[in-house]
Enzyme design. Structure first.
Site, short mmCIF file in Angstrom:
data_model
loop_
_atom_site.label_atom_id
_atom_site.label_comp_id
_atom_site.label_asym_id
_atom_site.label_seq_id
_atom_site.Cartn_x
_atom_site.Cartn_y
_atom_site.Cartn_z
CE1 TYR A 156 -3.62 -2.52 0.03
CE2 TYR A 156 -2.97 -2.66 2.42
CZ TYR A 156 -3.60 -3.34 1.33
OH TYR A 156 -4.75 -4.14 1.12
C1 LIG Z 1 -0.67 -8.36 1.15
C2 LIG Z 1 -0.98 -9.56 0.25
C3 LIG Z 1 -2.10 -9.41 -0.61
C4 LIG Z 1 0.05 -8.81 -1.01
O1 LIG Z 1 0.29 -9.68 -2.12
P1 LIG Z 1 2.05 -10.04 -2.73
O2 LIG Z 1 1.37 -10.89 -4.05
O3 LIG Z 1 2.68 -11.41 -1.82
O4 LIG Z 1 2.78 -9.01 -2.96
P2 LIG Z 1 3.11 -7.98 -3.52
O5 LIG Z 1 1.73 -8.07 -4.97
O6 LIG Z 1 2.90 -6.75 -2.88
O7 LIG Z 1 4.69 -8.57 -4.55
C5 LIG Z 1 5.67 -7.50 -2.78
C6 LIG Z 1 7.07 -9.06 -3.00
O8 LIG Z 1 7.23 -9.45 -4.89
C7 LIG Z 1 7.94 -8.73 -4.96
N1 LIG Z 1 7.45 -8.52 -6.96
C8 LIG Z 1 6.88 -7.65 -7.17
N2 LIG Z 1 6.87 -7.17 -8.13
C9 LIG Z 1 7.91 -8.79 -8.73
C10 LIG Z 1 8.00 -9.20 -9.84
N3 LIG Z 1 7.86 -9.01 -10.75
N4 LIG Z 1 9.18 -10.38 -9.93
C11 LIG Z 1 9.71 -10.64 -8.61
N5 LIG Z 1 9.28 -10.26 -7.43
C12 LIG Z 1 8.50 -9.35 -7.46
C13 LIG Z 1 7.90 -7.26 -4.53
O9 LIG Z 1 9.39 -7.06 -4.17
C14 LIG Z 1 7.88 -7.48 -2.94
O10 LIG Z 1 9.00 -7.75 -1.76
P3 LIG Z 1 8.33 -7.00 -0.52
O11 LIG Z 1 6.58 -7.56 -0.13
O12 LIG Z 1 8.73 -8.40 0.53
O13 LIG Z 1 8.76 -5.87 -0.38
C15 LIG Z 1 -0.52 -11.03 0.48
O14 LIG Z 1 0.83 -10.77 0.21
C16 LIG Z 1 -1.91 -11.50 1.30
O15 LIG Z 1 -2.12 -12.29 0.84
N6 LIG Z 1 -1.13 -11.52 2.39
C17 LIG Z 1 -1.73 -12.02 3.28
C18 LIG Z 1 -3.55 -11.56 3.31
C19 LIG Z 1 -2.76 -9.57 3.93
O16 LIG Z 1 -2.59 -9.58 4.87
N7 LIG Z 1 -4.40 -9.48 3.02
C20 LIG Z 1 -4.57 -7.71 3.34
C21 LIG Z 1 -5.49 -7.93 4.54
S1 LIG Z 1 -5.73 -5.74 4.21
#
Ligand SMILES: CC(C)(COP(=O)(O)OP(=O)(O)OC[C@H]1O[C@@H](n2cnc3c(N)ncnc32)[C@H](O)[C@@H]1OP(=O)(O)O)[C@@H](O)C(=O)NCCC(=O)NCCS
Length: 188
Positions: A156
């Site tokens: 975010y």
């Molecule tokens: C929050 C959530 C939806 C984020 O989705 P995600 O796919 O895990 O995360 P992102 O899309 O932000 O990807 C982030 C990571 O991927 C990496 N990334 C981004 N683009 C990329 C790419 N093209 N290639 C490789 N890695 C990549 C980033 O460096 C980042 O690393 P970091 O988070 O360690 O800094 C997920 O982690 C989740 O479901 N969490 C638990 C539930 C939750 O908290 N939901 C939100 C409630 S409000």
């Protein structure tokens, strides 16, 4: 064994209300697994998620693996007075003196965003969120998330969300939450 996240491979598509309903069990499973909640939480949430589909401006994006199983989703809708979350945030803004900003005047509520743990950390959550907000209505997007630090927080902040409320207690949940927001549209 965990899948290696591959951010450009998984198809992400907008789901119709009908598709969402037929995928509800899968969607709730992604939710409880991602959040680390007990499986019973899924059943409790089912009626609420079904009711949300009827709300103005509802849209949902789903991500799928190569077996067509749902591995991530995001949904939201236009927030309006009388909705539980809207009234909770309104109360918080009134208490904090932040009501004047007009955050609640015209906004899309990002209600849910979850990626199955095996696929987290590869950019899939960001892709889902960007696609969801692409055609979302509203001057702003608002969301609430438990106080961090978490991967959700990093996402975010990276996308420019700023503080609307901090350390806020929603009725019935002892955890402190942040409410975050940013203007729409999201830049590419
Ligand atoms: C929050 C959530 C939806 C984020 O989705 P995600 O796919 O895990 O995360 P992102 O899309 O932000 O990807 C982030 C990571 O991927 C990496 N990334 C981004 N683009 C990329 C790419 N093209 N290639 C490789 N890695 C990549 C980033 O460096 C980042 O690393 P970091 O988070 O360690 O800094 C997920 O982690 C989740 O479901 N969490 C638990 C539930 C939750 O908290 N939901 C939100 C409630 S409000």
């Amino acid at each position: 064994m965990s899948a290696v996240p591959s951010p450009h491979r998984e198809p992400i598509i907008e789901l119709t209300a009908e598709q969402f309903r037929s995928r509800l069990t899968e969607a709730l499973n992604v939710y409880v697994t991602a959040m680390g909640y007990p499986a019973s939480t899924a059943q409790q949430r089912a009626p609420m998620w079904t009711a949300h589909v009827q709300r103005e401006g509802w849209r949902c994006i789903g991500a799928f693996d190569d077996r067509d199983e749902l591995i991530g989703l995001g949904y939201g809708y236009i927030g309006t007075p009388g909705q539980w979350w809207h009234e909770q945030v309104r109360r918080g803004l009134a208490l904090s003196g932040g009501a004047a900003h007009g955050w609640l005047d015209d906004y899309f509520e990002l209600t849910e965003l979850h990626v199955h743990p095996e696929y987290q950390g590869g950019g899939l959550g960001e892709r889902i969120l960007r696609k969801l907000l692409e055609s979302a209505r509203g001057a702003n997007v608002l969301l609430s998330t438990p106080e961090g630090p978490t991967r959700a927080w990093r996402l975010y902040r990276r996308l420019g969300f700023t503080d609307v409320l901090r350390d806020y207690r929603f009725t019935g949940d002892p955890r402190p939450f942040a409410v975050l927001g940013r203007p729409l549209p999201l830049e590419a």
